[in-house]
Design a protein around this motif. Structure first.
Motif, PDB file in Angstrom:
ATOM      1  N   PRO A  31       0.798  -1.233   0.000  1.00  0.00           N
ATOM      2  CA  PRO A  31       0.000   0.000   0.000  1.00  0.00           C
ATOM      3  C   PRO A  31       0.828   1.279   0.000  1.00  0.00           C
ATOM      4  O   PRO A  31       0.433   2.271  -0.617  1.00  0.00           O
ATOM      5  N   ILE A  32       1.965   1.276   0.654  1.00  0.00           N
ATOM      6  CA  ILE A  32       2.794   2.484   0.690  1.00  0.00           C
ATOM      7  C   ILE A  32       3.395   2.745  -0.683  1.00  0.00           C
ATOM      8  O   ILE A  32       3.271   3.846  -1.230  1.00  0.00           O
ATOM      9  N   ASN A  33       4.025   1.741  -1.247  1.00  0.00           N
ATOM     10  CA  ASN A  33       4.642   1.931  -2.559  1.00  0.00           C
ATOM     11  C   ASN A  33       3.603   2.152  -3.655  1.00  0.00           C
ATOM     12  O   ASN A  33       3.844   2.888  -4.601  1.00  0.00           O
ATOM     13  N   GLU A  34       2.444   1.512  -3.532  1.00  0.00           N
ATOM     14  CA  GLU A  34       1.398   1.717  -4.534  1.00  0.00           C
ATOM     15  C   GLU A  34       0.958   3.174  -4.582  1.00  0.00           C
ATOM     16  O   GLU A  34       0.730   3.728  -5.653  1.00  0.00           O
ATOM     17  N   SER A  35       0.872   3.819  -3.419  1.00  0.00           N
ATOM     18  CA  SER A  35       0.484   5.232  -3.408  1.00  0.00           C
ATOM     19  C   SER A  35       1.554   6.082  -4.097  1.00  0.00           C
ATOM     20  O   SER A  35       1.227   7.030  -4.813  1.00  0.00           O
ATOM     21  N   HIS A  36       2.818   5.728  -3.928  1.00  0.00           N
ATOM     22  CA  HIS A  36       3.886   6.475  -4.586  1.00  0.00           C
ATOM     23  C   HIS A  36       3.880   6.232  -6.095  1.00  0.00           C
ATOM     24  O   HIS A  36       4.095   7.162  -6.880  1.00  0.00           O
ATOM     25  N   TYR A  37       3.632   4.992  -6.509  1.00  0.00           N
ATOM     26  CA  TYR A  37       3.567   4.707  -7.944  1.00  0.00           C
ATOM     27  C   TYR A  37       2.378   5.424  -8.586  1.00  0.00           C
ATOM     28  O   TYR A  37       2.500   5.993  -9.664  1.00  0.00           O
ATOM     29  N   THR A  38       1.232   5.396  -7.926  1.00  0.00           N
ATOM     30  CA  THR A  38       0.056   6.102  -8.449  1.00  0.00           C
ATOM     31  C   THR A  38       0.344   7.586  -8.563  1.00  0.00           C
ATOM     32  O   THR A  38       0.009   8.221  -9.569  1.00  0.00           O
ATOM     33  N   PHE A  39       0.979   8.136  -7.537  1.00  0.00           N
ATOM     34  CA  PHE A  39       1.323   9.557  -7.536  1.00  0.00           C
ATOM     35  C   PHE A  39       2.286   9.878  -8.676  1.00  0.00           C
ATOM     36  O   PHE A  39       2.113  10.874  -9.389  1.00  0.00           O
ATOM     37  N   ALA A  40       3.277   9.039  -8.898  1.00  0.00           N
ATOM     38  CA  ALA A  40       4.259   9.274  -9.957  1.00  0.00           C
ATOM     39  C   ALA A  40       3.620   9.155 -11.343  1.00  0.00           C
ATOM     40  O   ALA A  40       3.913   9.959 -12.238  1.00  0.00           O
ATOM     41  N   ILE A  41       2.741   8.179 -11.521  1.00  0.00           N
ATOM     42  CA  ILE A  41       2.080   8.007 -12.810  1.00  0.00           C
ATOM     43  C   ILE A  41       1.187   9.205 -13.117  1.00  0.00           C
ATOM     44  O   ILE A  41       1.206   9.749 -14.222  1.00  0.00           O
ATOM     45  N   ARG A  42       0.421   9.643 -12.137  1.00  0.00           N
ATOM     46  CA  ARG A  42      -0.446  10.813 -12.349  1.00  0.00           C
ATOM     47  C   ARG A  42       0.380  12.079 -12.576  1.00  0.00           C
ATOM     48  O   ARG A  42       0.008  12.920 -13.385  1.00  0.00           O
ATOM     49  N   THR A  43       1.501  12.192 -11.886  1.00  0.00           N
ATOM     50  CA  THR A  43       2.371  13.345 -12.100  1.00  0.00           C
ATOM     51  C   THR A  43       2.855  13.387 -13.547  1.00  0.00           C
ATOM     52  O   THR A  43       2.849  14.443 -14.181  1.00  0.00           O
ATOM     53  N   PHE A  44       3.256  12.237 -14.076  1.00  0.00           N
ATOM     54  CA  PHE A  44       3.729  12.182 -15.464  1.00  0.00           C
ATOM     55  C   PHE A  44       2.635  12.619 -16.431  1.00  0.00           C
ATOM     56  O   PHE A  44       2.863  13.489 -17.280  1.00  0.00           O
ATOM     57  N   TRP A  45       1.448  12.034 -16.322  1.00  0.00           N
ATOM     58  CA  TRP A  45       0.407  12.325 -17.302  1.00  0.00           C
ATOM     59  C   TRP A  45      -0.119  13.750 -17.188  1.00  0.00           C
ATOM     60  O   TRP A  45      -0.432  14.392 -18.207  1.00  0.00           O
ATOM     61  N   MET A  46      -0.219  14.277 -15.985  1.00  0.00           N
ATOM     62  CA  MET A  46      -0.648  15.673 -15.847  1.00  0.00           C
ATOM     63  C   MET A  46       0.416  16.617 -16.396  1.00  0.00           C
ATOM     64  O   MET A  46       0.098  17.633 -17.011  1.00  0.00           O
ATOM     65  N   THR A  47       1.676  16.279 -16.207  1.00  0.00           N
ATOM     66  CA  THR A  47       2.753  17.100 -16.751  1.00  0.00           C
ATOM     67  C   THR A  47       2.715  17.088 -18.272  1.00  0.00           C
ATOM     68  O   THR A  47       2.865  18.141 -18.909  1.00  0.00           O
ATOM     69  N   ILE A  48       2.511  15.927 -18.860  1.00  0.00           N
ATOM     70  CA  ILE A  48       2.434  15.837 -20.320  1.00  0.00           C
ATOM     71  C   ILE A  48       1.273  16.683 -20.831  1.00  0.00           C
ATOM     72  O   ILE A  48       1.406  17.422 -21.811  1.00  0.00           O
ATOM     73  N   GLY A  49       0.126  16.582 -20.197  1.00  0.00           N
ATOM     74  CA  GLY A  49      -1.041  17.357 -20.628  1.00  0.00           C
ATOM     75  C   GLY A  49      -0.795  18.854 -20.589  1.00  0.00           C
ATOM     76  O   GLY A  49      -1.042  19.569 -21.567  1.00  0.00           O
ATOM     77  N   TRP A  50      -0.303  19.337 -19.470  1.00  0.00           N
ATOM     78  CA  TRP A  50      -0.056  20.778 -19.344  1.00  0.00           C
ATOM     79  C   TRP A  50       1.119  21.221 -20.223  1.00  0.00           C
ATOM     80  O   TRP A  50       1.118  22.342 -20.733  1.00  0.00           O
ATOM     81  N   PHE A  51       2.100  20.355 -20.413  1.00  0.00           N
ATOM     82  CA  PHE A  51       3.205  20.697 -21.298  1.00  0.00           C
ATOM     83  C   PHE A  51       2.711  20.870 -22.731  1.00  0.00           C
ATOM     84  O   PHE A  51       3.123  21.803 -23.430  1.00  0.00           O
TER      85      PHE A  51
END
Length: 138
Positions: free
Chosen positions: A56-76
């Protein structure tokens, strides 16, 4: 490792998860600033590959990292298109505000990406799950 949360109650056992792979993902993301985003894509692949088997701890970090990537791509992409069209239209002076807004978005997205990675590393170093992995902000 035991963690006594409340005096008088039996200690609870806290499972330790390996922090290496989420740290690698954050490191690859930050290294993407120097390598024109090539390592960021590798970090995304690592996050996707390990999210389903993570605790559960690492899953939250992976989810956070994946969402960070896709939101960055969108705004970029939004900032890049505004900069491109504003640059073309600035020949007749009508596109200067659009050009400046696009440049502002690109700069803000870069800072936002770096801050999100830094906050993720902070929670990971403390051994905590990211509290709000699906948030837009920090």
């Amino acid at each position: 490792m035991t963690d006594v949360s409340t005096p008088g109650l039996p200690p609870t056992v806290r499972a330790e998860e390996d922090k290496v792979l989420p740290a690698v993902v954050y490191g690859l993301y930050l290294l993407g600033f120097a390598s024109c985003a090539a390592t960021t894509i590798v970090g995304l692949i690592v996050a996707y590959a390990n999210r389903s088997t993570a605790g559960p701890i690492n899953e939250s970090h992976y989810t956070f990292a994946i969402r960070t990537f896709w939101m960055t791509i969108g705004w970029f992409l939004i900032g890049a298109m505004m900069t491109l069209f504003g640059g073309v239209l600035s020949i007749i002076l009508i596109g200067i505000p659009v050009l400046l807004a696009g440049i502002f978005i690109l700069g803000t997205v870069g800072v936002w990406f770096a801050v999100r990675c830094g906050v993720g590393i902070y929670y990971l170093a403390r051994g905590e799950a990211y509290p709000r992995p699906r948030t837009w902000l920090i």
